[in-house]
Write a protein that holds these residues in place. Structure first.
Motif, PDB file in Angstrom:
ATOM      1  N   ALA A 143       0.838  -1.205   0.000  1.00 42.45           N
ATOM      2  CA  ALA A 143       0.000   0.000   0.000  1.00 42.45           C
ATOM      3  C   ALA A 143       0.870   1.251   0.000  1.00 42.45           C
ATOM      4  N   ALA A 144       1.918   1.244   0.813  1.00 43.50           N
ATOM      5  CA  ALA A 144       2.832   2.387   0.841  1.00 43.50           C
ATOM      6  C   ALA A 144       3.522   2.557  -0.511  1.00 43.50           C
ATOM      7  N   GLN A 145       3.883   1.455  -1.118  1.00 39.85           N
ATOM      8  CA  GLN A 145       4.538   1.531  -2.421  1.00 39.85           C
ATOM      9  C   GLN A 145       3.605   2.115  -3.473  1.00 39.85           C
ATOM     10  N   GLN A 146       2.334   1.754  -3.417  1.00 41.53           N
ATOM     11  CA  GLN A 146       1.402   2.231  -4.426  1.00 41.53           C
ATOM     12  C   GLN A 146       1.269   3.744  -4.393  1.00 41.53           C
ATOM     13  N   ILE A 147       1.053   4.325  -3.218  1.00 41.18           N
ATOM     14  CA  ILE A 147       0.908   5.773  -3.142  1.00 41.18           C
ATOM     15  C   ILE A 147       2.238   6.466  -3.400  1.00 41.18           C
ATOM     16  N   ALA A 148       3.344   5.825  -2.997  1.00 39.71           N
ATOM     17  CA  ALA A 148       4.668   6.408  -3.255  1.00 39.71           C
ATOM     18  C   ALA A 148       4.936   6.479  -4.753  1.00 39.71           C
ATOM     19  N   ILE A 149       4.607   5.423  -5.472  1.00 34.72           N
ATOM     20  CA  ILE A 149       4.838   5.388  -6.920  1.00 34.72           C
ATOM     21  C   ILE A 149       3.981   6.435  -7.616  1.00 34.72           C
ATOM     22  N   THR A 150       2.722   6.550  -7.205  1.00 32.91           N
ATOM     23  CA  THR A 150       1.840   7.551  -7.796  1.00 32.91           C
ATOM     24  C   THR A 150       2.373   8.952  -7.536  1.00 32.91           C
ATOM     25  N   SER A 151       2.832   9.196  -6.314  1.00 29.74           N
ATOM     26  CA  SER A 151       3.360  10.506  -5.957  1.00 29.74           C
ATOM     27  C   SER A 151       4.620  10.835  -6.748  1.00 29.74           C
ATOM     28  N   ALA A 152       5.542   9.878  -6.809  1.00 32.14           N
ATOM     29  CA  ALA A 152       6.789  10.112  -7.538  1.00 32.14           C
ATOM     30  C   ALA A 152       6.526  10.365  -9.011  1.00 32.14           C
ATOM     31  N   SER A 153       5.556   9.630  -9.576  1.00 38.16           N
ATOM     32  CA  SER A 153       5.235   9.812 -10.984  1.00 38.16           C
ATOM     33  C   SER A 153       4.709  11.212 -11.251  1.00 38.16           C
ATOM     34  N   THR A 154       3.883  11.725 -10.339  1.00 35.93           N
ATOM     35  CA  THR A 154       3.338  13.061 -10.515  1.00 35.93           C
ATOM     36  C   THR A 154       4.412  14.128 -10.365  1.00 35.93           C
ATOM     37  N   LEU A 155       5.323  13.925  -9.431  1.00 40.08           N
ATOM     38  CA  LEU A 155       6.388  14.896  -9.204  1.00 40.08           C
ATOM     39  C   LEU A 155       7.532  14.770 -10.211  1.00 40.08           C
ATOM     40  N   GLY A 156       7.609  13.642 -10.910  1.00 37.00           N
ATOM     41  CA  GLY A 156       8.683  13.446 -11.874  1.00 37.00           C
ATOM     42  C   GLY A 156      10.015  13.170 -11.219  1.00 37.00           C
TER      43      GLY A 156
END
Length: 505
Positions: free
Chosen positions: A91-104
């Protein structure tokens, strides 16, 4: 870490940008203390700098957890902000990946290699998700649901811009979802990601097209499944195709309909019962019979006995009569002109298959010529034909396959058919050790049993049981020995699964 279903994802990400803005305003001293500083919006985590790999192909044989670090090392020069996620918390990985993708920015998993990579990237801010080890040399900003929600309320207007990083590179993975963190990091670097489930771009038209359109872009392949990808990559980029089209010799959509024999020797099979042009017309008629049964691609084929088992030892004492290349060329040339595939069959007697295969190198260098090994006629030192049934070890077959695969790769030839004739389990010793991994070859086990159809079907089932993975299958119809011989329609309807190679002798 959990994310409530009612929490708006866009709001979370806006809040995360605000978190980064706050973190960027901290100046971290070597002793660990910090002062507040005013950080202009232009200094937010947008300065991710990519690097283009120098290697044309880099196969990264690593685990899913370490893959993000390996991708970052190859594609990123620096990144002021890094996202770090708990390696044990999906679950932590999922939101982390989404966040990193948005921030580039890159996202790493909390593995022993991650701290060194964070240092190498020169990160000053690390957004952490879930339980992670202590971060050194950078401001760690733990992010959880409550904090993200609070930041959404406070900084709803805060925005950030993605990095302009662009790496002229291609990252291949069998599964983008299982390698999500590595994929996100690759995209943060500006690389193009290709999902190739079979680890072979020849099997994926979209991947093959993209690779062909970008022939100079370096490729990073994630996982040990891509160990043999160099040849398929070369094939799709250079447009190396089968004589009948496509990159693969088989692929479950093609069947070769073959006449077997030796030129001018009718006693050895139907191929020797007529001249060259008559053979072309006869095999085309045979092929048309099968086309009436299915919309599969059928390829007319000659299986030419290049070395004929002999009752006498001969001058070289090997009980095998090797045909001269000049004697085979008229049939091979005519076949090439007519779109007929050719398979050279070896009956080596007391010599070995590799020695004989090398004699016909110039013919095997042609794109429409494959190779068949006939263990029935591979004798031991004191054996004779028609007294004993020959056999061969898997190791000898593998040596021959390796030589043929290397030749195919070095000459930039399309994948070759590699046939192994068999009608009893004893003919191929240690069959489970056959190496069928070389992508240059489409290996076919050809079931050669003759006689009543019930017995032939029993042999078919027996030889298929426990066979090596990834092999195709061949069926032989004996004009005189089968009781009775199946028609084309009967062969197609009764032999299941449908054979990849159907030969008439």
């Amino acid at each position: 870490m959990s994310v409530s279903s009612g929490l708006n994802r866009a709001g979370i990400l806006t809040g995360l940008v605000a978190v980064v803005l706050v973190a960027a305003a901290l100046v971290v001293r070597p002793d660990g203390s910090s002062d507040s500083a005013t950080a202009p919006a232009s200094d937010t985590p947008t300065a991710t700098r990519s690097a283009t790999p120098s290697a044309a192909l880099d196969v990264v044989s690593t685990t899913r957890l370490r893959a993000p670090v390996e991708v970052s090392r190859r594609l990123l020069e620096s990144s002021p902000t890094v996202v770090l996620a708990d390696a044990t918390d999906p679950a932590a990985q999922q939101i982390a990946i989404t966040s990193a993708s948005t921030l580039g920015v890159p996202v790493l998993l909390d593995t022993p290699e991650a701290p060194a990579e964070i240092d190498r990237l020169g990160a000053t801010t690390v957004l952490t998700f879930g339980r992670v080890a202590a971060v050194r040399g950078a401001t760690a900003v733990p992010v959880d649901e409550a904090q993200a929600a609070a930041e959404i309320d406070r900084r709803r207007e805060a925005t950030g811009r993605r990095s302009a990083a662009t790496a002229d590179a291609i990252v291949m993975t069998r599964s983008a979802s299982s390698n999500a963190a590595a994929v996100a990091t690759a995209r943060a670097a500006g690389a193009h990601v290709l999902e190739v489930p079979d680890a072979d771009p020849r099997t994926d038209p979209e991947a093959a097209r993209y690779l062909a359109e970008h022939p100079d872009h370096p490729v990073i392949a994630l996982g040990s499944s891509f160990t043999q990808v160099a040849y398929p990559l070369d094939v799709v980029r250079k447009g190396i195709e089968q004589p009948t089209g496509g990159h693969l010799a088989l692929g479950g959509k093609t069947t070769y309909t073959a006449m077997y024999g030796h030129p001018g020797a009718p006693q050895l099979g139907v191929l020797g019962e007529q001249g060259v042009q008559a053979s072309i017309k006869r095999v085309e008629r045979l092929d048309r019979k099968y086309r009436r049964e299915s919309n599969r691609t059928f390829v007319p084929t000659f299986e030419i006995i290049a070395t004929v088992a002999s009752a006498s030892a001969g001058k070289d004492k090997n009980y095998s009569a090797e045909a001269k290349i000049a004697d085979l060329e008229p049939l091979v040339d005519a076949a090439q002109k007519a779109g007929v595939y050719v398979i050279l069959d070896l009956q080596p007697g007391r010599t070995d298959f590799l020695t004989q295969a090398k004699r016909y190198r110039t013919l095997l260098e042609r794109p429409h010529v494959g190779l068949a090994l006939d263990p029935e006629w591979r004798l031991g030192r004191k054996q004779k034909h028609m007294v004993q049934i020959g056999s061969v070890s898997a190791e000898e077959i593998n040596r021959t396959a390796t030589w043929l695969a290397d030749l195919t790769r070095d000459k930039a030839l399309p994948q070759k058919i590699f046939v192994l004739h068999q009608f009893s389990l004893s003919m191929i010793k240690n069959r489970s050790r056959l190496d069928t991994s070389r992508p240059e070859l489409a290996t076919v086990i050809h079931v050669d049993g003759s006689g009543p159809q019930g017995a032939k079907q029993d042999t078919w089932r027996t030889l298929r049981r426990g066979a090596p993975a990834g092999v195709g299958w061949g069926w032989k119809n004996f004009v005189d020995e089968d009781e009775p011989m199946l028609t084309a329609a009967q062969t197609w309807r009764r032999v299941k699964p449908h054979p990849d190679l159907i030969t008439y002798q």
